[in-house]
Design a protein around this motif. Structure first.
Motif, short mmCIF file in Angstrom:
data_model
loop_
_atom_site.label_atom_id
_atom_site.label_comp_id
_atom_site.label_asym_id
_atom_site.label_seq_id
_atom_site.Cartn_x
_atom_site.Cartn_y
_atom_site.Cartn_z
N GLU A 96 96.24 -6.67 22.87
CA GLU A 96 96.49 -5.38 23.53
C GLU A 96 97.93 -4.93 23.30
N PHE B 47 93.68 -12.12 24.25
CA PHE B 47 93.25 -10.73 24.40
C PHE B 47 94.43 -9.84 24.78
N THR C 19 89.87 -0.88 27.66
CA THR C 19 89.83 -1.77 26.51
C THR C 19 88.82 -2.88 26.75
N GLY D 45 87.29 -6.40 24.63
CA GLY D 45 87.44 -7.23 23.45
C GLY D 45 86.80 -8.59 23.63
N VAL E 50 88.55 0.79 22.51
CA VAL E 50 89.70 1.41 23.17
C VAL E 50 89.26 2.83 23.47
N LEU F 126 89.51 -6.44 19.43
CA LEU F 126 89.29 -5.32 20.36
C LEU F 126 88.13 -4.49 19.83
N HIS F 127 87.07 -4.40 20.61
CA HIS F 127 85.89 -3.65 20.19
C HIS F 127 85.91 -2.21 20.71
#
Length: 246
Positions: free
Chosen positions: A56, A52, A87, A89, A113, A110-111
């Motif tokens: 990022e 993850f 963020t 994810g 931001v 990442l779902h």
């Protein structure tokens, strides 16, 4: 690049190794340099959070701080915050498929931001060991110390289009943590003829199905230390952004 004279003098005074020992020394140093280079590249990811955080970094979302990590089995959800963004994810762990060199088993998406502006509601659709799901809230008035969150979960359809759960509303309470976040925990409903049909139990499966699974209606109410309502907000949680590293 020419070394400073003082450094060159020290280097010249060092004993010279025979060619054989120089080769052995270089071979011994090579694995150390390789591990160091892989660590700088954060490959392979040795943990779900490592995958993850690496994703990022590929979107320049660093430095960041982990707020919440929830998951069971092969799925993990990570929530982090930076100076001006939030963020969220998901990370899946896959088998190597019998390939001994395929050691990077974690894949991240990442779902969300989201900007750190106003009051932000973030669903965390990962089930813990008790099949509970979570939602996180950032912001609100400084005097708010507790809150109630109602989350309307949409019906869930399986891979062949069959509806396996009905829309449900779940409610949870939470207190503001020292880091400024409210973390709400939603337990599965027990009044189902088929326990597996609870929308809360099925919500984590949105990561395997395309669509707008993250967009759900919510109602947030915040209270001060005396239990007086000081803020309320309703809306729809943001859509899935599906940011990946190809």
């Amino acid at each position: 690049m020419k070394l400073p004279e003082s450094v060159q003098n020290v280097w010249n005074r060092l004993p010279k190794l025979p060619r054989k020992w120089r080769i052995i020394r270089n071979l011994a140093v090579l694995p150390v340099l390789l591990v160091f280079a892989l660590d700088l590249l954060e490959w392979p990811s040795l943990s779900a959070y490592g995958a993850f955080h690496r994703l990022e970094g590929s979107y320049l979302l660093t430095p960041s701080r982990l707020v919440l990590q929830v998951g069971s089995g092969r799925q993990t959800i990570c929530l982090s915050e930076g100076e001006s963004w939030i963020t969220m994810g998901s990370v899946m762990e896959y088998d190597s498929g019998g390939k001994p060199l395929d050691i990077d088993k974690f894949r991240a998406i990442l779902h969300y931001v989201l900007p750190k502006e106003g009051t932000v509601v973030v669903p965390i659709p990962a089930a813990d060991e008790d099949d509970c799901i979570y939602a996180a809230v950032w912001g609100g008035p400084e005097e708010a110390v507790s809150g109630t969150l109602e989350l309307e979960l949409a019906s869930f359809e399986n891979f062949i289009g069959e509806q396996t759960s009905r829309p449900e509303t779940c409610t949870a309470q939470a207190e503001r943590r020292e880091n400024g976040w409210f973390i709400f925990q939603f337990a599965p409903h027990e009044n189902h003829r088929n326990p597996d049909a609870c929308a809360i139990r099925l919500f984590p499966w949105w990561t395997f199905s395309p669509g707008d699974r993250l967009e759900n209606n919510y109602q947030l109410t915040l209270f001060d230390v005396n239990g007086k309502q000081i803020a309320a907000q309703s809306g729809i949680t943001p859509p899935d952004q599906m940011l990946m590293r190809w």
